[in-house]
Design an enzyme around this catalytic site. Structure first.
Site, short mmCIF file in Angstrom:
data_model
loop_
_atom_site.label_atom_id
_atom_site.label_comp_id
_atom_site.label_asym_id
_atom_site.label_seq_id
_atom_site.Cartn_x
_atom_site.Cartn_y
_atom_site.Cartn_z
N HIS A 91 0.84 -1.21 0.00
CA HIS A 91 0.00 0.00 0.00
C HIS A 91 0.87 1.26 0.00
O HIS A 91 0.98 1.98 1.00
CB HIS A 91 -0.95 0.00 1.21
CG HIS A 91 -2.06 -1.00 1.09
ND1 HIS A 91 -2.03 -2.23 1.71
CD2 HIS A 91 -3.24 -0.96 0.39
CE1 HIS A 91 -3.13 -2.90 1.42
NE2 HIS A 91 -3.89 -2.16 0.62
N ASP A 126 -5.99 5.33 -1.17
CA ASP A 126 -5.25 4.68 -0.07
C ASP A 126 -4.24 5.62 0.57
O ASP A 126 -3.28 5.16 1.21
CB ASP A 126 -4.53 3.42 -0.57
CG ASP A 126 -5.39 2.16 -0.46
OD1 ASP A 126 -6.35 2.17 0.35
OD2 ASP A 126 -5.13 1.19 -1.19
N ASP A 129 -8.83 -1.48 -7.96
CA ASP A 129 -8.10 -1.62 -6.70
C ASP A 129 -7.52 -3.02 -6.51
O ASP A 129 -6.47 -3.18 -5.89
CB ASP A 129 -9.06 -1.29 -5.55
CG ASP A 129 -8.35 -1.21 -4.21
OD1 ASP A 129 -7.16 -0.85 -4.19
OD2 ASP A 129 -9.00 -1.48 -3.18
#
Length: 847
Positions: free
Chosen positions: A563, A604, A738
């Site tokens: 991430h 994110d 995603d």
């Protein structure tokens, strides 16, 4: 001399009758008959009219004659005679109207017996039909369903009377018909055969042959006033039982010993027991539970044994063990002997007040929901009623009410299935998959993925929160000033070379990460935003866009293995790729495209490399701030706008008017929140039901109207362009972007799989080090199988979602990658399993 007795039927349908004084037929001549049977075997029907038997003027004996039509007076007389045998029967409070009895005579040939019964029926005013063959009998009965059928059983040479009776009994609704066998008369010195074979064949009784018209008439009258009326009452019971089965209250009938004899559909539906399961069971034992007072049944017996009804609150146990409360009324039924023969119990079915409001809009309760009818009505009653009336507007409540209504008219199996549907609908986790213990034991990897990603998997600790957990606070975020490299024309050649492939799905984001020194989001963002004319749409300079991209990228954690800003850039690339699909372009306008691109960039931001469940279990300040609900997604959306509004040098929204900005903000927040995996199944299900199925319906209509092919895509796009449908499509778009790693080229798929596994390993290590609940225990770096984790992720989350997305916007290339990658992981897992088996075998051999 009189004519020889005979009957002839002409081609015109006129019956010719020839009689003499020698004739033993009691029946006079008769006129035109109506012939109905396709077999041509109905001799005469109930509209046969009597004609005058013209005597010879000299001898007085019957002469050959042709019958003529009856006069109006004769017709009127016959109608009056038939009406006189129409009557009303009172069956308790029920009134039953009975028309004149109908009779079917089945005789192979006419003789004194058939004529005697026919003439008797005519004299009384009954409707009758005479047929000669079993086929004609079955045909006539199927149409008319006569009250009484006489079948000639005297001679089996012509047809088998018992077989015919069985055939009649096989016809639906035959149980209310009397079937009588006409048998021979035996001499008094000879023993008659048993009637038992006739009864077993389906006959109700026998009639011994006699040509006496008075005897025939008396037989018919006894049938009318005896068995036929009893059958009529029994037939009415069917209507009463139908009524009982269509009421919402539970109805139970027991004998004097409280053994259940009947329960209605509402009883079966609400208790879960079938009528077969409760038949002859003691109703008191069946509903026995701890909530009823111990002496309640004694109190009830004191009332009902005195012939009084008992009424009060009563708890009933369902088959599932659940106990439901209802208002109960038990009434004793006194039999012929003056003693109680049965008990009737009626329990008011529990129901939702919202259903009641729908049914009684003109009652006081409805008026209360709209402000009350009297000033003195309790405010508490008004408030409660208003609360219930507001729930009527909730879609889920409407669905539940519709299902409840459907249950009332459904068979037991359907009603029980709908019970399960209602149980699911009342759950707060409508779209979360269910894994029972067996499934968890057989596939812990899938169970852990679902537990860690879909549910919060919160396991509260009773000690103080761990303050050593990494804090995510806003004051640490960086503000990157504008740079002179804000123009795409100034992008270094190695970076530009990679960016040239940006429109291709095989675009190598990992290579862009390398050549940009882990700053891929800024450069890819500039390229894609330029291609979609974002600066022109937002009315801002490229400098502001560059500053904003730098600021957002600097707030991604570069030390996260997964991430990080490279993942954000990867999602941005997938988003742009999807926006280029023809179907998407036909539905979205530029506003939608810009909202999707911005949401992809920020979705994110400031991700800590830990799951929501971890933050909740650790008592992280963000979990406390967002009440444990969509913690990270809420933080990403909030922080994105906080950063954007720092100052005008980074505020990409500064030139939008209030209305457009509000709509843009709502779109971005909605898409970012849609990336929470807890809502995964809900979003996918809504997309399939609202988008995919609408397309299928439209395509089916198109196939049936081939002449309108030129309007196909326009009609479908118009329907999909509705605001609520565009929202569902945008959610699905960012969700697919995603988690698009499994549909990437194999090299990229493997790299991303390693990165996400490493991030989960780090979380498990930290959970163990800090004695936190381990959210995904299978992600232990010593034992975890990356191939197996990828296969489970694809099976649970990816395949169905991308199937739906592929149907919508045609991404066959991606689906091919998915198949290749899945097979790769499967081969790797099998290879690993073989190696482990071989190592185990070697160790056993060495030992």
């Amino acid at each position: 001399m009189g004519c020889t007795p005979s009957i002839h039927v002409s081609q015109t349908g006129v019956v010719y009758c020839r009689e003499s004084d020698d004739s033993n037929s009691p029946r006079p001549s008769y006129s035109t008959s109506t012939f109905h049977s396709t077999h041509g075997n109905i001799l005469r029907s109930d509209n046969t009219e009597l004609s005058a038997n013209v005597p010879d003027s000299t001898t007085g004996k019957g002469k050959c004659c042709v019958a003529v039509d009856s006069t109006d007076a004769e017709n009127q007389t016959r109608e009056d005679r038939m009406k006189s045998f129409e009557f009303d029967i009172k069956f308790g409070p029920l009134y039953i109207h009975k028309k004149a009895m109908s009779v079917l005579l089945v005789f192979n040939k006419e003789d004194s017996q058939s004529d005697g019964l026919g003439w008797a029926a005519e004299r009384i005013g009954y409707k009758y039909t005479m047929v000669r063959t079993p086929e004609a009998a079955l045909e006539a009965y199927s149409v008319t369903h006569h009250d009484v059928i006489f079948i000639d059983h005297r001679n089996s040479k012509h047809f088998d009377a018992e077989t015919l009776c069985r055939s009649i009994r096989a016809i639906k609704s035959n149980e209310h018909t009397l079937v009588i066998a006409v048998t021979k008369k035996y001499p008094s010195d000879k023993e008659e055969p048993s009637i038992l074979p006739l009864l077993k064949a389906g006959f109700n009784r026998r009639f011994v042959e006699t040509s006496n018209i008075g005897t025939c008439m008396n037989e018919l009258l006894q049938l009318e006033y005896g068995e036929i009326r009893s059958k009529l009452k029994l037939r009415a019971c069917g209507a009463l039982f139908t009524a009982l089965d269509n009421v919402s209250d539970l109805v139970e009938i027991t004998n004097q010993d409280h053994e259940i004899q009947y329960v209605n559909h509402a009883f079966e539906r609400l208790t879960g027991f079938t009528s077969e399961e409760v038949y002859s069971k003691d109703s008191r034992e069946l509903s026995k539970n701890d909530k009823n007072k111990p002496d309640l049944h004694d109190i009830i017996n004191d009332y009902v044994n005195k012939g009084k009804h008992w009424e009060g609150s009563y708890y009933t146990r369902r088959k599932s063990g659940e106990v439901i409360q209802s208002q109960c009324r038990i009434t004793p039924v006194v039999g012929l002997s003056g003693r109680i023969s049965q008990y009737v119990t009626v329990k008011t079915a529990p129901y939702d007040l919202t259903q009641h409001l729908d049914r009684v809009k003109d009652t006081e309760l409805y008026q209360l929901a709209n402000g009350g009818i009297h000033g003195g009505v309790s405010k508490r009653r008004e408030s409660v009623t208003r609360i219930h009336s507001m729930t009527i507007e909730a879609p889920i409540t409407k669905v539940i009410n519709i299902i409840n209504a459907a249950q009332e008219n459904s068979c037991l199996t359907v009603a029980q299935a709908l019970d399960k549907v209602l149980e699911i609908l009342r759950s707060s986790e409508l779209y979360s998959p269910y894994f029972n213990q067996q499934m968890k034991d057989e596939d812990p990897m899938t169970s852990d993925l679902v537990g860690g990603l879909v549910s919060q998997n919160v396991k509260r600790r009773h000690s103080n929160h761990d303050t050593s957990v990494q804090k995510i606070s806003h004051h640490t975020h960086h503000h990157i000033p504008s740079s002179p490299t804000a123009s795409l024309s100034q992008v270094p050649e190695p970076i530009q070379s990679v960016l040239d492939e940006e429109c291709d799905w095989n675009f190598d984001i990992i290579e862009l990460e390398r050549v940009t020194d882990k700053r891929p989001l800024v450069y890819l963002g500039l390229k894609i935003f330029s291609r979609f004319d974002v600066c022109e749409f937002l009315n801002l300079s490229e400098d502001v866009l560059f500053n904003w991209l730098q600021l957002i990228e600097s707030n991604y954690h570069a030390n996260n293995t997964y991430h990080n800003s490279t993942h954000a850039a990867d999602v941005l690339h997938a988003t742009a790729y999807f926006l280029d699909r023809e179907r998407v372009k036909s539905v979205f306008d530029q506003f939608d495209e810009v909202a999707c691109l911005i949401a992809a960039v920020v979705h994110d931001v400031d991700h800590p490399g830990r799951t929501n469940a971890f933050l909740v279990n650790a008592g992280n300040p963000l979990a406390l701030l967002y009440n444990d609900l969509a913690v990270l997604e809420s933080h990403h959306a909030a922080l994105a706008f906080q950063l954007s509004h720092r100052d005008d040098t980074v505020n990409i929204f500064k030139n939008m008017n209030r209305e457009n900005y509000s709509a843009m903000r709502n779109n971005i927040i909605d898409m970012v929140l849609a990336t929470e995996m807890k809502q995964h199944f809900e979003h996918c299900s809504k997309f399939v039901n609202s988008i995919n199925k609408s397309m299928i319906s439209a395509e089916e209509e198109t196939q049936s109207l081939s002449s309108q092919c030129s309007h196909d895509s326009t009609a479908i796009s118009s329907k999909l362009s509705l605001p609520e449908n565009r929202t569902l499509i945008k959610r699905m778009l960012i969700k697919c972007a995603d988690v698009s790693n499994p549909v990437r080229p194999q090299k990229l798929c493997i790299e991303w799989a390693k990165r996400i596994a490493e991030e989960y390993y780090n979380q498990t290590d930290e959970e163990k080090a800090k004695s936190l609940p381990v959210v995904m225990a299978v992600f232990d770096r010593k034992t975890c199988s990356v191939p197996k984790s990828q296969m489970s992720f694809i099976d649970v989350f990816i395949t169905n979602m991308f199937d739906a997305w592929d149907y919508f916007c045609d991404i066959s290339e991606l689906m091919t990658h998915l198949q290749i990658n899945y097979q790769y992981w499967k081969d790797q897992e099998e290879l690993k399993s073989r190696e482990e088996e071989e190592n185990t075998a070697d160790e056993e051999e060495n030992s």
